[in-house]
Design a protein around this motif. Structure first.
Motif: not given
Length: 174
Positions: A42-53
């Protein structure tokens, strides 16, 4: 024995079960459905990087993130083509009056001035309608930022097209 999953510490249950470094590192995770990455913390969510699709879509909906506009209103008719910036839009004359500003029509944008851009001559290039008073361009992006800053309409920003690329930054590219 390394292949035996029962030996490794895990977090979560069922669909969210995943292997971790140690039992003290359990954190909540976002499960990725169709991606080579299976979980994102969750800390890495919504950081602008589309890491999950689908991460950025989920963030946009859940956080009501505003859409950032990067292009300008472009009006085309048979004889003219005009790009209207900021509040110099059709129907916004009242706001222009309240701001004690005007929106004069400028000659077509051309940069650098001595050369044609992509072979277009001035008759095919859109004219610009932008505020006469310089604006802060801190919160402008994309085409709006380039057109405002490169026409000298920003009070605090320089045209990004004036800096020459540093060849040392692109090793073996030139």
């Amino acid at each position: 024995k390394d292949e035996d999953r029962t030996v490794w510490p895990t977090c979560g249950r069922g669909l969210t079960e995943h292997i971790v470094i140690s039992n003290d590192t359990c954190r909540d995770v976002f499960r990725c459905r169709s991606s080579s990455v299976h979980f994102v913390e969750y800390d890495n969510l919504c950081d602008g990087a589309e890491s999950c699709g689908s991460e950025n879509n989920v963030c946009k909906v859940s956080r009501s993130l505003p859409e950032v506009f990067t292009s300008v209103y472009h009006y085309k008719s048979h004889h003219t083509s005009t790009k209207n910036l900021l509040y110099c839009l059709p129907g916004m004359a009242g706001l222009v009056f309240l701001k004690k500003d005007t929106c004069p029509l400028h000659s077509p944008f051309r940069y650098p001035i001595r050369h044609k851009i992509l072979g277009l001559d001035d008759s095919k290039r859109p004219k610009l309608k932008l505020p006469a008073i310089k604006q802060s361009c801190d919160n402008m992006y994309g085409e709006t930022y380039v057109l405002m800053s490169c026409t000298g309409s920003c009070s605090d920003s320089k045209c990004p097209l004036t800096a020459s690329p540093k060849l040392s930054l692109c090793h073996n590219q030139f």
